[in-house]
Design a protein around this motif. Sequence first.
Motif, PDB file in Angstrom:
ATOM      1  N   THR A 105      -2.462   1.065  11.395  1.00  0.00           N
ATOM      2  CA  THR A 105      -2.056   1.014   9.904  1.00  0.00           C
ATOM      3  C   THR A 105      -1.754   2.245   9.360  1.00  0.00           C
ATOM      4  N   ILE A 106      -2.566   3.129   9.828  1.00  0.00           N
ATOM      5  CA  ILE A 106      -2.235   4.617   9.461  1.00  0.00           C
ATOM      6  C   ILE A 106      -1.025   5.321  10.175  1.00  0.00           C
ATOM      7  N   TRP A 107      -0.843   4.861  11.519  1.00  0.00           N
ATOM      8  CA  TRP A 107       0.428   5.202  12.099  1.00  0.00           C
ATOM      9  C   TRP A 107       1.661   4.770  11.139  1.00  0.00           C
ATOM     10  N   ARG A 108       1.651   3.247  11.128  1.00  0.00           N
ATOM     11  CA  ARG A 108       2.577   2.951   9.969  1.00  0.00           C
ATOM     12  C   ARG A 108       2.711   3.680   8.584  1.00  0.00           C
ATOM     13  N   PHE A 109       1.706   3.923   8.001  1.00  0.00           N
ATOM     14  CA  PHE A 109       1.670   4.653   6.782  1.00  0.00           C
ATOM     15  C   PHE A 109       2.378   6.179   7.056  1.00  0.00           C
ATOM     16  N   ALA A 110       1.950   6.873   8.178  1.00  0.00           N
ATOM     17  CA  ALA A 110       2.485   8.021   8.411  1.00  0.00           C
ATOM     18  C   ALA A 110       3.897   8.235   8.742  1.00  0.00           C
ATOM     19  N   GLU A 111       4.393   6.901   9.342  1.00  0.00           N
ATOM     20  CA  GLU A 111       6.060   6.805   9.843  1.00  0.00           C
ATOM     21  C   GLU A 111       6.824   6.885   8.594  1.00  0.00           C
ATOM     22  N   THR A 112       6.187   6.308   7.349  1.00  0.00           N
ATOM     23  CA  THR A 112       7.008   5.771   6.082  1.00  0.00           C
ATOM     24  C   THR A 112       6.714   6.309   4.926  1.00  0.00           C
ATOM     25  N   ILE A 113       5.576   7.349   4.900  1.00  0.00           N
ATOM     26  CA  ILE A 113       5.424   8.223   3.704  1.00  0.00           C
ATOM     27  C   ILE A 113       5.561   9.526   3.945  1.00  0.00           C
ATOM     28  N   ALA A 155       0.841  -1.140   0.023  1.00  0.00           N
ATOM     29  CA  ALA A 155      -0.072  -0.051   0.014  1.00  0.00           C
ATOM     30  C   ALA A 155       0.996   1.066  -0.013  1.00  0.00           C
ATOM     31  N   VAL A 156       1.954   1.101   0.815  1.00  0.00           N
ATOM     32  CA  VAL A 156       2.944   2.511   0.814  1.00  0.00           C
ATOM     33  C   VAL A 156       3.358   2.649  -0.475  1.00  0.00           C
ATOM     34  N   GLU A 157       3.991   1.503  -1.044  1.00  0.00           N
ATOM     35  CA  GLU A 157       4.500   1.800  -2.429  1.00  0.00           C
ATOM     36  C   GLU A 157       3.301   2.409  -3.449  1.00  0.00           C
ATOM     37  N   ALA A 158       2.053   1.926  -3.355  1.00  0.00           N
ATOM     38  CA  ALA A 158       1.075   2.440  -4.209  1.00  0.00           C
ATOM     39  C   ALA A 158       0.739   3.676  -4.042  1.00  0.00           C
ATOM     40  N   ILE A 159       1.010   4.336  -2.774  1.00  0.00           N
ATOM     41  CA  ILE A 159       0.584   5.744  -2.519  1.00  0.00           C
ATOM     42  C   ILE A 159       1.740   6.575  -3.028  1.00  0.00           C
ATOM     43  N   ARG A 160       2.980   6.316  -2.755  1.00  0.00           N
ATOM     44  CA  ARG A 160       4.201   6.903  -3.112  1.00  0.00           C
ATOM     45  C   ARG A 160       4.430   6.945  -4.516  1.00  0.00           C
ATOM     46  N   GLY A 161       4.004   5.879  -5.109  1.00  0.00           N
ATOM     47  CA  GLY A 161       4.091   5.892  -6.635  1.00  0.00           C
ATOM     48  C   GLY A 161       2.910   6.611  -7.335  1.00  0.00           C
ATOM     49  N   ALA A 162       1.758   6.937  -6.578  1.00  0.00           N
ATOM     50  CA  ALA A 162       0.675   7.838  -7.234  1.00  0.00           C
ATOM     51  C   ALA A 162       1.168   9.257  -7.557  1.00  0.00           C
TER      52      ALA A 162
END
Length: 550
Positions: A315-323, A189-196
């Motif tokens: 999940t959202i915390w992990r997103f915020a930590e890496t994006i 999911a992180v890679e998809a968000i980053r690549g958008a």
Amino acid sequence: MKASDLFVRALENEGVEYVFGIPGEENLDLLESLRTSSIRLVLTRHEQAAGFMAATYGRLTGKAGVCLATLGPGATNLVTAAAYAQLGGMPMVMITGQKPVKVSKQGHFQIVDVVDMMQPLAKYTRQIVSADNIPARVREAFRRAEEERPGATHLELPEDIARESSDAIVIPQSYSRRPVADDKAVHRAVEAIRGAKRPLLMIGAGANRKTSSRMLRAFVDRTGIPFFTTQMGKGVIDETHPLWLGNAALSDGDFVHRAIEHADCIINVGHDVIEKPPFFMRRGLRTVIHVNYLAAEVDTVYFPQIEVVGDIANTIWRFAETIQAQPQWSFEYFDTVREHLCEHLARNADDARFPIHPVRLVAEVRKAMPDDGILCLDNGMYKLWFARYYRCTQPNTLLLDNALATMGAGLPSAIAAKIVKPARKVVAVAGDGGFMMNSQELETAVRLGLDLVVLLIRDDAYGMIKWKQAHMRFANFGMDMGNPDFIAYAESYGAHGHRPDSPEAFAATLAHCLDTPGVHLIDLAVDYSDNDRVLNHEIQALSAAVQPPP
């Protein structure tokens, strides 16, 4: 210990503060046990209203609300409330009585199979057939009601079982943590968000939890990704935030849907298909990431390509930590959509007509209500106007039902909200049709000594269906009705009645009612003649003019 005492001891062990309902002959042992307990019985005038109150208690606290009814007609009156809690994701435990199950005295008088009746409406339904089973049944009913996804459970306590004796002891609540999402799913999911290029965040009802709200705000602030909400996700993030893009009150064609059409990646947090679709997926146009406690339920308009299943806040915390914000992200068009949306939402806010224009109605309520004030909406035409125009700054300050969407819940929901949050301003918003389905609960509110405002929006018709009837080019038939004198009606219960005759008088009346103790009913005439122009033609035309870049 007497079984009914053991049952109440088990309720106390679960932290139960209130039982909403109407007892019958088959509940008398349980009622006597409640009398000497720490639990407060809130006697209502209808079992359906008791269920709505219990569900709202669960919605606001995260702990299961409890409602009580007798057998037969009392139990069947809980059916709509059971569906309300189940579809709306509100934790609730229903308790019903029953004739003796070991020796029948009256044949099948008043007996229906309530356990079987509740099967499609509840997460768990059981008849208690032994006093020794009470601790386990009660613990499981509360555990099931409160675990994600929350909902309704049911226990039937026959009167002969309630009189038994038992040396069983209550079962303590267990320590539990929700499972977190798989690392590989989070990474994908992180890679998809980053690549958008144009990511967009959608917030649904399942994200309307304290921890999730904090994490989502941090994620938006850190990444700069714009967001919108479903109707039951309103207020999870402050809707005055500069990245807010509106609410999906309409299924398609609104300003927010222009942003959705432009997005190439939607992070869909806390939504399931029970709530009315916030947008329609079309194959191959964008990536949709499903973030929820449970896997997606796929249907013709929702088939996410990536699922991140586990605790939402984690999940959202992990997103915020890496994006972090990416150089190719482009939000200029979203900014344009928001500018046009806010300009459109401000139209008619000072409309001088009377009966009142819906936009002026919402604007005056918003000005009068504090940020932590709670509006409890029944179901009717006004719900669309409030969902679109009423901007929430805190979670659970606009309680509406976009799942079962039943009429009759507004006033009971407001009573429960005031009981749970006594220091806050609480307003029930109901049409004349929905209000009359549980209007008898005015007596309950007066008897409880609540400070409560009932905003009765009167169009002397079933307005939502009348609008759709006209929109679909049917003749006007079967929608218009008469009403009582609502001022006299309110006063007959000991409440205060008010009937403003202009928008300015309404604003002054609402301010007075919010600051004056007691139960107040405001009979406000509304003009719905702009429904089609604003919610169909004008929105479609103006939003279509907001063209995305090539």
